[in-house]
Design a protein around this motif. Structure first.
Motif, PDB file in Angstrom:
ATOM      1  N   GLU A 105      17.031   1.882  13.134  1.00  0.00           N
ATOM      2  CA  GLU A 105      17.179   0.564  13.931  1.00  0.00           C
ATOM      3  C   GLU A 105      16.052  -0.533  13.300  1.00  0.00           C
ATOM      4  N   ILE A 106      15.073  -0.237  12.575  1.00  0.00           N
ATOM      5  CA  ILE A 106      14.179  -1.152  12.356  1.00  0.00           C
ATOM      6  C   ILE A 106      14.757  -2.275  11.130  1.00  0.00           C
ATOM      7  N   PRO A 107      14.842  -3.236  11.323  1.00  0.00           N
ATOM      8  CA  PRO A 107      15.117  -4.557  10.667  1.00  0.00           C
ATOM      9  C   PRO A 107      14.975  -4.553   9.105  1.00  0.00           C
ATOM     10  N   PHE A 108      16.006  -4.837   8.351  1.00  0.00           N
ATOM     11  CA  PHE A 108      15.795  -5.522   6.819  1.00  0.00           C
ATOM     12  C   PHE A 108      15.356  -3.813   6.043  1.00  0.00           C
ATOM     13  N   HIS A 109      16.638  -2.890   6.115  1.00  0.00           N
ATOM     14  CA  HIS A 109      16.672  -1.863   5.634  1.00  0.00           C
ATOM     15  C   HIS A 109      18.296  -1.677   4.986  1.00  0.00           C
ATOM     16  N   VAL A 110      19.015  -1.691   6.121  1.00  0.00           N
ATOM     17  CA  VAL A 110      20.201  -1.429   5.790  1.00  0.00           C
ATOM     18  C   VAL A 110      21.191  -2.616   5.285  1.00  0.00           C
ATOM     19  N   ALA A 111      21.644  -2.974   4.098  1.00  0.00           N
ATOM     20  CA  ALA A 111      22.259  -4.174   3.690  1.00  0.00           C
ATOM     21  C   ALA A 111      23.533  -4.193   4.111  1.00  0.00           C
ATOM     22  N   ASN A 112      24.617  -3.173   4.405  1.00  0.00           N
ATOM     23  CA  ASN A 112      25.657  -3.373   4.696  1.00  0.00           C
ATOM     24  C   ASN A 112      26.314  -2.159   5.365  1.00  0.00           C
ATOM     25  N   ALA A 113      27.361  -2.177   6.188  1.00  0.00           N
ATOM     26  CA  ALA A 113      27.923  -0.993   7.126  1.00  0.00           C
ATOM     27  C   ALA A 113      28.561   0.113   6.403  1.00  0.00           C
ATOM     28  N   LYS A 114      29.227  -0.312   5.151  1.00  0.00           N
ATOM     29  CA  LYS A 114      30.047   0.580   4.747  1.00  0.00           C
ATOM     30  C   LYS A 114      29.486   1.596   3.840  1.00  0.00           C
ATOM     31  N   SER A 115      28.925   1.329   2.681  1.00  0.00           N
ATOM     32  CA  SER A 115      28.135   2.162   2.118  1.00  0.00           C
ATOM     33  C   SER A 115      26.696   2.723   2.648  1.00  0.00           C
ATOM     34  N   GLY A 116      26.403   1.885   3.713  1.00  0.00           N
ATOM     35  CA  GLY A 116      25.306   2.117   4.477  1.00  0.00           C
ATOM     36  C   GLY A 116      25.470   3.240   5.365  1.00  0.00           C
ATOM     37  N   GLU A 122      24.139  11.020   5.032  1.00  0.00           N
ATOM     38  CA  GLU A 122      23.563  11.871   4.101  1.00  0.00           C
ATOM     39  C   GLU A 122      22.022  12.011   4.563  1.00  0.00           C
ATOM     40  N   TRP A 123      21.349  10.836   4.795  1.00  0.00           N
ATOM     41  CA  TRP A 123      19.668  10.939   5.232  1.00  0.00           C
ATOM     42  C   TRP A 123      19.599  11.776   6.494  1.00  0.00           C
ATOM     43  N   TYR A 124      20.684  11.634   7.605  1.00  0.00           N
ATOM     44  CA  TYR A 124      20.246  12.156   8.994  1.00  0.00           C
ATOM     45  C   TYR A 124      20.881  13.292   9.241  1.00  0.00           C
ATOM     46  N   ALA A 125      22.055  13.576   8.675  1.00  0.00           N
ATOM     47  CA  ALA A 125      22.609  15.041   9.049  1.00  0.00           C
ATOM     48  C   ALA A 125      21.684  16.088   9.137  1.00  0.00           C
ATOM     49  N   PRO A 126      20.955  16.567   8.106  1.00  0.00           N
ATOM     50  CA  PRO A 126      20.086  17.635   8.076  1.00  0.00           C
ATOM     51  C   PRO A 126      18.773  17.459   9.048  1.00  0.00           C
ATOM     52  N   LEU A 127      18.560  16.088   9.502  1.00  0.00           N
ATOM     53  CA  LEU A 127      17.588  15.939  10.516  1.00  0.00           C
ATOM     54  C   LEU A 127      18.163  16.150  11.969  1.00  0.00           C
ATOM     55  N   TYR A 327      14.857   8.279   3.378  1.00  0.00           N
ATOM     56  CA  TYR A 327      15.935   7.462   3.852  1.00  0.00           C
ATOM     57  C   TYR A 327      16.191   6.286   2.977  1.00  0.00           C
ATOM     58  N   VAL A 328      14.925   5.875   2.173  1.00  0.00           N
ATOM     59  CA  VAL A 328      14.986   4.693   1.378  1.00  0.00           C
ATOM     60  C   VAL A 328      15.779   5.322   0.173  1.00  0.00           C
ATOM     61  N   GLU A 329      15.635   6.585  -0.449  1.00  0.00           N
ATOM     62  CA  GLU A 329      16.350   7.008  -1.576  1.00  0.00           C
ATOM     63  C   GLU A 329      18.019   7.250  -1.256  1.00  0.00           C
ATOM     64  N   ALA A 330      18.332   7.545  -0.052  1.00  0.00           N
ATOM     65  CA  ALA A 330      19.812   7.448   0.444  1.00  0.00           C
ATOM     66  C   ALA A 330      20.521   6.224   0.227  1.00  0.00           C
ATOM     67  N   LEU A 331      19.742   5.152   0.760  1.00  0.00           N
ATOM     68  CA  LEU A 331      20.067   3.871   0.799  1.00  0.00           C
ATOM     69  C   LEU A 331      20.273   3.186  -0.696  1.00  0.00           C
ATOM     70  N   LYS A 332      19.195   3.564  -1.408  1.00  0.00           N
ATOM     71  CA  LYS A 332      19.334   3.193  -2.975  1.00  0.00           C
ATOM     72  C   LYS A 332      20.575   3.895  -3.668  1.00  0.00           C
ATOM     73  N   ARG A 333      20.580   5.127  -3.264  1.00  0.00           N
ATOM     74  CA  ARG A 333      21.627   5.992  -3.992  1.00  0.00           C
ATOM     75  C   ARG A 333      22.976   5.456  -3.699  1.00  0.00           C
ATOM     76  N   ASN A 334      23.144   4.704  -2.577  1.00  0.00           N
ATOM     77  CA  ASN A 334      24.285   4.657  -2.104  1.00  0.00           C
ATOM     78  C   ASN A 334      24.446   2.697  -2.259  1.00  0.00           C
ATOM     79  N   ASP A 335      23.653   2.174  -2.783  1.00  0.00           N
ATOM     80  CA  ASP A 335      23.730   0.583  -2.874  1.00  0.00           C
ATOM     81  C   ASP A 335      23.736  -0.104  -1.620  1.00  0.00           C
ATOM     82  N   ALA A 336      22.899   0.409  -0.894  1.00  0.00           N
ATOM     83  CA  ALA A 336      22.889  -0.013   0.521  1.00  0.00           C
ATOM     84  C   ALA A 336      21.415  -0.520   1.248  1.00  0.00           C
ATOM     85  N   LEU A 337      20.498  -0.633   0.250  1.00  0.00           N
ATOM     86  CA  LEU A 337      19.022  -0.928   0.517  1.00  0.00           C
ATOM     87  C   LEU A 337      19.058  -2.466   0.777  1.00  0.00           C
TER      88      LEU A 337
END
Length: 339
Positions: A105-116, A122-127, A327-337
């Motif tokens: 929910e913190i701003p300026f992390h997720v660039a788009n909702a699709k690959s985001g 991927e990031w949250y399922a195990p958590l 979190y950042v790794e998952a966003l980068k991996r999916n071109d969503a950072l």
């Protein structure tokens, strides 16, 4: 004689038509949006139909929209308690309850909702196995990055001071408070009343939802930048899921994947983004695109949110550095950072 022939024909038809079989599993899916909201026809209904087909009709779902089974903030507990078998839950509607997921929910992390959506899954399922242990996590459905919509112009963080703002979730409420504003915390379906009755001066909302919820007549000024996301989740009642046959659980598992989070989110993301162009084309709305320096002011203003998030996660026994890195790794991996 005619009656005898008619009876014989009816008997023959019944014998050859075969039995009409009910679904083996009947599930209730509850959400708090109007049934016309894009999430239902573009996300939920295709997902349900895919499950029906994959199960050869064994699994059927009935949708209960518009808070029929409970208020928006109650949907997590509704899944936990079995009031519904599946609920569409916004974790941010309950401040402090899910501190790990608060990172999204913190701003300026997720660039788009699709690959985001795929990255968030991927990031949250195990958590979720720990933070949401009393339900079965299935999907994540963020909206396209939203922004601030207001009665009067809001261009820089200092403009928040003294204003009443309807925040999207608990993290945005914290942000508003840090900037000297007051939060008017109501779920999305109640946002229109807050702004039209003067309880709120501005709100954080995705673009086209301003039209969907009829708020376009009250908010004429819009900060033209991808600011934040609010994510919803599909969560199963554990007893419902555990009570299914192995074959049926496999069908559900195949529809609770990162790929399905992305597929589920595409239609709504496109719909929300279309609202921005409507406002650009409308003489009644004014969009303000901040300068690079003003964007940096907003990013700097959000930094205390990261500090607070780290403290919250640490207090719950989590490792904020490891969680943030994944979190950042998952966003980068999916071109969503957000860059």
């Amino acid at each position: 004689m005619k009656l005898i022939i008619a009876a014989a024909a009816a008997a023959l038809l019944a014998a050859t038509a075969g039995p009409v079989t009910a679904a083996e599993v009947e599930l209730r899916l509850a959400h708090w949006l109007p049934p016309t909201h894009p999430v239902q026809p573009l996300g939920m209904e295709p997902w349900i139909e895919s499950i029906r087909q994959a199960s050869d009709g064994r699994i059927n779902m009935t949708i209960y929209p518009a808070s029929q089974l409970g208020a928006a903030p109650d949907h997590y507990d509704m899944a936990r308690d079995g009031i519904a078998d599946i609920t569409y839950t916004n974790p941010g509607y309950q401040a402090g309850r899910f501190p790990v997921y608060g990172l999204a929910e913190i701003p300026f992390h997720v660039a788009n909702a699709k690959s985001g959506a795929k990255a968030l899954h991927e990031w949250y399922a195990p958590l979720a196995e720990t933070e949401m242990a009393d339900v079965k996590f299935c999907l994540i459905n963020p909206h396209d990055p939203g922004t601030i919509h207001s009665k009067d112009p809001i261009k820089v963080p200092a403009d928040i001071a003294g204003k009443n703002i309807r925040p999207a979730h608990a993290t945005m409420a914290r942000f508003v408070s840090q900037l000297g504003g007051a939060s008017v915390q109501v779920p999305a379906p109640e946002a229109r009343e807050a702004i039209t009755k003067g309880t709120a001066d501005a709100m954080t909302f995705p673009w086209n939802s301003i039209y969907i919820f009829g708020i376009d007549a009250a908010t004429k000024h819009h900060l033209d930048m991808p600011f934040y996301i609010s994510s919803q989740m599909l969560l199963f009642n554990k007893a419902t899921y555990d009570g299914m046959s192995e074959e049926n659980r496999k069908v559900i598992d195949d529809h609770c994947t990162p790929e399905w989070s992305e597929k589920f989110s595409i239609g709504w993301a496109d719909n929300e983004y279309s609202g921005r162009q409507k406002m650009i084309d409308s003489p009644d709305h004014t969009l303000y695109e901040p300068t690079a320096e003003e964007v940096q002011l907003w990013r700097d203003a959000a930094e205390p949110l990261m500090d607070a998030w780290r403290a919250d996660v640490t207090a719950k026994g989590g490792d904020p550095d490891a969680i943030y890195s994944s979190y950042v790794e998952a966003l980068k991996r999916n071109d969503a950072l957000y860059e």
